[in-house]
Write an enzyme that holds these catalytic residues in place. Structure first.
Site, PDB file in Angstrom:
ATOM      1  N   HIS A 244      71.108 -18.728  23.244  1.00 21.65           N
ATOM      2  CA  HIS A 244      72.386 -18.632  23.944  1.00 21.65           C
ATOM      3  C   HIS A 244      73.337 -17.605  23.345  1.00 21.65           C
ATOM      4  CE1 HIS A 244      75.343 -20.928  21.372  1.00 21.65           C
ATOM      5  NE2 HIS A 244      74.227 -21.320  20.809  1.00 21.65           N
TER       6      HIS A 244
ATOM      7  N   CYS B 105      81.696 -23.744  15.532  1.00 25.75           N
ATOM      8  CA  CYS B 105      81.313 -24.989  14.866  1.00 25.75           C
ATOM      9  C   CYS B 105      82.432 -25.517  13.969  1.00 25.75           C
ATOM     10  CB  CYS B 105      80.046 -24.780  14.037  1.00 25.75           C
ATOM     11  SG  CYS B 105      78.621 -24.278  15.011  1.00 25.75           S
TER      12      CYS B 105
END
Length: 383
Positions: A200, A323
């Site tokens: 991705h 993240c």
């Protein structure tokens, strides 16, 4: 919409989506089943593996499909250390790695391993000399990212590989997630043992990644329950995801041949803008960084406010790694680079793709020029 957060994820390519849908419909059989549908699915999986191997110039048997870059990083690191062939308890990485590497090493420290976190310079680059000085007889693994996900810093991976070739007991893992399709890297030339990629990040689909494993290297699997993926990863194979990943990477490499200079040109415009602005401080290496990532700080501003204000105009950027961005803490990467907390707490990351245009950069710069004084005025009025 102007999307400038491609290091977090990229928009799936239409051709890639078609490949995924076609394979999902026509080859839905379990690739481990013995009947015709299973055999046909296995053939698609094998072709996808062979294409990725061809593009990476490695053997198909060295390509292991996983579900994410995080999983691949964990398998590379933990799988190495769990292997009966690896006895050394000393590990080396840098202080600026992605969370999936950094937190894995932090966990390993609580389980008896000694980790050396190499310092990095003002642009996030390690020292080959300091790496060599850190190696001991107990060193079993060195894990380094090729391109830093926050700043675009490119580590000297080939030089590291050449150095580690003199230490046969040391395995070399490279997180290539941010560099794939943007910054060329030869697995063979860099003498890499283990390498991570994630679909991705180059217009493939989430949920598919890979780990390159050098032939004859032994790893202990983290997932048990089947002999899929050469026994390294139990679980039903994601055939459509693998096919889409191979398609996406092939397309990304084809675009890189003709459009990499465009990325560099767009990045240079952002570098010039940041350097010319009285409100911004450039954190990325102005000359030698990856062509698609630039990081600058806006001291005195809250980056989440800037991001939300830009989003109101359908301009999408980020702070640090996706993240870590919701933690609203100073960037660990920028702190490791020696940046003061004010700088590390106010960083904005712009990450480009081959889809990004000059006009989009124009709009972004114009929006920032209008936005920053307005936010400053509001802050002063409230004070």
């Amino acid at each position: 919409m102007i999307y400038l957060d491609n290091s977090a994820t990229t928009a799936p390519n239409e051709e890639v989506l078609k490949t995924y849908l076609t394979v999902s419909k026509q080859f839905f059989g379990n690739a481990s089943s013995l009947h015709r549908l299973g055999v046909e699915s296995e053939k698609v999986l094998n072709r996808s593996r062979a294409l990725m191997a061809e593009l990476l110039e490695v053997a198909p048997s060295s390509i292991l499909f996983t579900a994410s870059g995080t999983e691949s990083n964990n398998l590379a690191i933990k799988g190495t250390l769990l292997s009966s062939f690896q006895k050394g308890t000393h590990l080396i990485t840098t202080a600026s790695e992605h969370a999936s590497v950094n937190e894995t090493f932090k966990w390993l420290e609580t389980n008896g391993y000694h980790v050396t976190y190499l310092p990095v310079d003002e642009y996030g680059c390690l020292s080959i000399k300091e790496l060599e000085q850190a190696i001991t007889k107990e060193t079993s693994l060195v894990s380094i990212s090729h391109v830093n996900n926050e700043t675009g810093t490119i580590q000297p991976v080939e030089e590291i590989g050449a150095l580690l070739a003199g230490y046969p007991q040391v395995r070399f893992h490279v997180d290539h997630v941010q560099g794939a399709g943007k910054v060329p890297l030869s697995i063979k030339k860099a003498k890499i043992d283990l390498l991570t990629m994630s679909a991705h990040k180059f217009h493939g689909l989430k949920g598919t990644a890979l780990l390159y494993i050098r032939p004859h290297l032994q790893l202990t699997p983290l997932l048990h329950g089947g002999d899929q993926e050469f026994g390294y990863r139990g679980g039903t194979e994601h055939v459509a995801g693998a096919a889409a990943m191979a398609k996406a990477y092939k397309m990304e490499l084809e675009r890189s041949k003709n459009e990499k200079q465009k990325l560099s040109r767009l990045r240079n415009r952002l570098v010039e803008y940041a350097n010319a602005s009285n409100a911004l401080v450039l954190n990325s290496d102005p000359e030698h960084g990856a062509p698609h990532i630039i990081n600058f700080s806006a001291p005195g501003y809250k980056p989440e406010v800037i991001i939300q204000e830009l989003a109101e105009q359908e301009i999408y950027v980020s702070t640090q790694s996706a993240c870590s961005s919701k933690q609203l803490e100073p960037s660990r990467v920028l702190l490791a680079m020696g940046k003061p907390e004010e700088i590390a707490s106010s960083a904005i990351r712009i990450s480009l793709s081959y889809e990004t245009t000059d006009q989009e950069i124009d709009v972004f710069i114009s929006a920032m020029d209008t936005l920053l004084p307005r936010i400053r005025k509001v802050v002063k009025e409230r004070v």
